[in-house]
Scaffold this motif. Sequence first.
Motif, PDB file in Angstrom:
ATOM      1  N   THR A 133      48.898 -70.422 114.529  1.00 38.70           N
ATOM      2  CA  THR A 133      47.878 -70.643 115.584  1.00 38.70           C
ATOM      3  C   THR A 133      47.439 -69.013 116.156  1.00 38.70           C
ATOM      4  OG1 THR A 133      48.776 -72.616 116.201  1.00 38.70           O
ATOM      5  CG2 THR A 133      47.132 -71.416 117.895  1.00 38.70           C
ATOM      6  N   SER A 134      46.138 -68.723 115.997  1.00 38.86           N
ATOM      7  CA  SER A 134      45.458 -67.564 116.378  1.00 38.86           C
ATOM      8  C   SER A 134      44.799 -67.671 117.681  1.00 38.86           C
ATOM      9  CB  SER A 134      44.857 -66.774 115.220  1.00 38.86           C
ATOM     10  OG  SER A 134      44.263 -65.724 115.785  1.00 38.86           O
ATOM     11  N   THR A 135      44.996 -67.394 118.722  1.00 40.97           N
ATOM     12  CA  THR A 135      44.411 -67.360 120.063  1.00 40.97           C
ATOM     13  C   THR A 135      44.018 -65.966 120.566  1.00 40.97           C
ATOM     14  OG1 THR A 135      46.307 -67.216 121.465  1.00 40.97           O
ATOM     15  CG2 THR A 135      45.903 -69.357 120.614  1.00 40.97           C
ATOM     16  N   PRO A 136      42.972 -65.874 121.641  1.00 40.61           N
ATOM     17  CA  PRO A 136      42.894 -64.680 122.302  1.00 40.61           C
ATOM     18  C   PRO A 136      44.001 -63.957 122.644  1.00 40.61           C
ATOM     19  CG  PRO A 136      41.356 -66.407 122.678  1.00 40.61           C
ATOM     20  CD  PRO A 136      42.256 -67.032 122.232  1.00 40.61           C
ATOM     21  N   ALA A 137      45.209 -64.726 123.169  1.00 35.68           N
ATOM     22  CA  ALA A 137      46.230 -63.959 123.803  1.00 35.68           C
ATOM     23  C   ALA A 137      47.211 -63.372 122.533  1.00 35.68           C
ATOM     24  CB  ALA A 137      46.816 -65.019 124.577  1.00 35.68           C
ATOM     25  N   GLY A 138      46.838 -64.221 121.439  1.00 38.07           N
ATOM     26  CA  GLY A 138      48.031 -63.544 120.501  1.00 38.07           C
ATOM     27  C   GLY A 138      48.048 -64.755 119.384  1.00 38.07           C
ATOM     28  N   SER A 139      49.136 -64.679 118.362  1.00 41.15           N
ATOM     29  CA  SER A 139      49.402 -65.753 117.442  1.00 41.15           C
ATOM     30  C   SER A 139      50.698 -66.263 117.217  1.00 41.15           C
ATOM     31  CB  SER A 139      49.018 -64.924 115.991  1.00 41.15           C
ATOM     32  OG  SER A 139      49.849 -63.920 115.787  1.00 41.15           O
ATOM     33  N   ASP A 140      50.909 -67.344 117.001  1.00 40.65           N
ATOM     34  CA  ASP A 140      52.030 -68.169 116.780  1.00 40.65           C
ATOM     35  C   ASP A 140      52.449 -69.006 115.510  1.00 40.65           C
ATOM     36  OD1 ASP A 140      54.528 -69.330 117.668  1.00 40.65           O
ATOM     37  OD2 ASP A 140      53.277 -71.256 118.551  1.00 40.65           O
ATOM     38  N   THR A 141      53.480 -68.735 114.940  1.00 40.38           N
ATOM     39  CA  THR A 141      53.749 -69.392 113.679  1.00 40.38           C
ATOM     40  C   THR A 141      54.664 -70.319 114.064  1.00 40.38           C
ATOM     41  OG1 THR A 141      53.033 -67.571 112.464  1.00 40.38           O
ATOM     42  CG2 THR A 141      54.271 -69.134 111.215  1.00 40.38           C
ATOM     43  N   LEU A 142      54.710 -71.783 113.489  1.00 42.78           N
ATOM     44  CA  LEU A 142      55.751 -72.515 113.662  1.00 42.78           C
ATOM     45  C   LEU A 142      55.969 -73.146 112.236  1.00 42.78           C
ATOM     46  CD1 LEU A 142      57.623 -74.377 115.404  1.00 42.78           C
ATOM     47  CD2 LEU A 142      55.476 -75.944 115.558  1.00 42.78           C
ATOM     48  N   THR A 143      57.332 -73.227 111.732  1.00 43.02           N
ATOM     49  CA  THR A 143      57.598 -73.899 110.416  1.00 43.02           C
ATOM     50  C   THR A 143      58.325 -75.074 110.600  1.00 43.02           C
ATOM     51  OG1 THR A 143      57.782 -71.728 109.698  1.00 43.02           O
ATOM     52  CG2 THR A 143      58.966 -73.745 108.483  1.00 43.02           C
ATOM     53  N   VAL A 144      58.019 -76.203 110.284  1.00 42.33           N
ATOM     54  CA  VAL A 144      58.286 -77.549 110.508  1.00 42.33           C
ATOM     55  C   VAL A 144      58.867 -78.223 109.228  1.00 42.33           C
ATOM     56  CG1 VAL A 144      57.705 -79.897 111.340  1.00 42.33           C
ATOM     57  CG2 VAL A 144      56.488 -77.958 112.400  1.00 42.33           C
ATOM     58  N   ILE A 145      60.458 -78.766 109.423  1.00 48.03           N
ATOM     59  CA  ILE A 145      60.986 -79.362 108.235  1.00 48.03           C
ATOM     60  C   ILE A 145      61.052 -80.759 108.757  1.00 48.03           C
ATOM     61  CG2 ILE A 145      62.962 -79.541 106.998  1.00 48.03           C
ATOM     62  CD1 ILE A 145      63.340 -76.671 107.955  1.00 48.03           C
ATOM     63  N   GLU A 146      60.559 -81.972 107.879  1.00 46.21           N
ATOM     64  CA  GLU A 146      60.346 -83.150 107.913  1.00 46.21           C
ATOM     65  C   GLU A 146      61.129 -84.112 107.082  1.00 46.21           C
ATOM     66  OE1 GLU A 146      55.921 -82.682 110.511  1.00 46.21           O
ATOM     67  OE2 GLU A 146      55.977 -83.618 108.570  1.00 46.21           O
ATOM     68  N   PRO A 147      62.611 -84.243 107.153  1.00 53.67           N
ATOM     69  CA  PRO A 147      63.010 -85.220 105.987  1.00 53.67           C
ATOM     70  C   PRO A 147      62.850 -86.652 106.672  1.00 53.67           C
ATOM     71  CG  PRO A 147      64.577 -84.316 107.423  1.00 53.67           C
ATOM     72  CD  PRO A 147      63.179 -83.584 108.097  1.00 53.67           C
ATOM     73  N   GLY A 148      62.737 -87.452 105.778  1.00 53.46           N
ATOM     74  CA  GLY A 148      62.600 -88.866 106.087  1.00 53.46           C
ATOM     75  C   GLY A 148      62.236 -90.028 104.709  1.00 53.46           C
ATOM     76  N   ILE A 149      61.685 -90.973 105.154  1.00 51.12           N
ATOM     77  CA  ILE A 149      61.278 -91.900 104.367  1.00 51.12           C
ATOM     78  C   ILE A 149      59.748 -92.205 104.385  1.00 51.12           C
ATOM     79  CG2 ILE A 149      63.479 -93.238 104.594  1.00 51.12           C
ATOM     80  CD1 ILE A 149      62.152 -95.448 106.353  1.00 51.12           C
ATOM     81  N   ASN A 150      59.373 -92.755 103.221  1.00 51.30           N
ATOM     82  CA  ASN A 150      57.849 -92.969 103.143  1.00 51.30           C
ATOM     83  C   ASN A 150      57.775 -94.444 102.444  1.00 51.30           C
ATOM     84  OD1 ASN A 150      55.283 -91.938 103.009  1.00 51.30           O
ATOM     85  ND2 ASN A 150      55.398 -91.897 100.914  1.00 51.30           N
ATOM     86  N   ALA A 151      57.081 -94.972 102.859  1.00 51.56           N
ATOM     87  CA  ALA A 151      56.547 -96.589 102.293  1.00 51.56           C
ATOM     88  C   ALA A 151      55.228 -96.645 102.147  1.00 51.56           C
ATOM     89  CB  ALA A 151      57.155 -97.685 103.426  1.00 51.56           C
ATOM     90  N   ARG A 152      54.748 -97.123 100.818  1.00 52.15           N
ATOM     91  CA  ARG A 152      53.473 -97.000 100.343  1.00 52.15           C
ATOM     92  C   ARG A 152      53.205 -98.512  99.780  1.00 52.15           C
ATOM     93  NH1 ARG A 152      51.989 -92.691  96.175  1.00 52.15           N
ATOM     94  NH2 ARG A 152      53.832 -93.579  94.881  1.00 52.15           N
ATOM     95  N   ALA A 153      51.939 -98.814 100.315  1.00 49.29           N
ATOM     96  CA  ALA A 153      51.487-100.297  99.706  1.00 49.29           C
ATOM     97  C   ALA A 153      50.147-100.051  99.176  1.00 49.29           C
ATOM     98  CB  ALA A 153      51.297-101.199 101.187  1.00 49.29           C
TER      99      ALA A 153
END
Length: 196
Positions: A133-153
């Motif tokens: 995210t880049s804003t006029p006040a500065g920038s921010d970096t967020l790393t997200v790890i998302e383990p889980g299950i996935n069901a498809r139809a």
Amino acid sequence: MNRTKKLIMTLLPVVVLGLGTTAQAQDTPPPSDPPPPPPPTAHRSSSSGDGAGLGIGATIPLSGVGSFPAANVVYDTSMFHIEGLLSFTSDPPAGGMGDRTNIWLFGAGGWYHLHRGASSDLSVGGVVAINYTSTPAGSDTLTVIEPGINARAFLTSNFAIFFRGGLAIGLGNDDGAEFAFGAQPLLIGGFTYFLR
């Protein structure tokens, strides 16, 4: 005797021709029936079999970071599927003057198919996403790890909807100086259209 000799001489060529024809008929096998055609290939409406191949769609990361929804590109095989996520938004400032706020999201994920049905599958795996995210006040970096299950139809052979549940773990800078760690259980969904 002369008659007998003439009779034998007349019958001899007939017997020789008859034996020759019988021998020739035995040498040539009778024509065989053509082999039956192969059975038609079964078309499945799921990722079972050889996989659904390349697909495009949309999803929302479990953590809710980035713009909504993110575009996803999926490659599906019989045992697993992999995906890439990408989104971008650019918002104007509140007063209309100044710099814009830009949000980029990049991500990749992999899912192993635990169980495959005729038109569905259940997978375990996860996604790793980076939100910048880049804003006029500065920038921010967020790393997200998302383990889980996935069901498809698979609603058709080309179109699938999916629901995902898991844990969203965020790592990154908060307000430019602090380190943040958080986790929460979430459930989201999306769709994929396969180009086959």
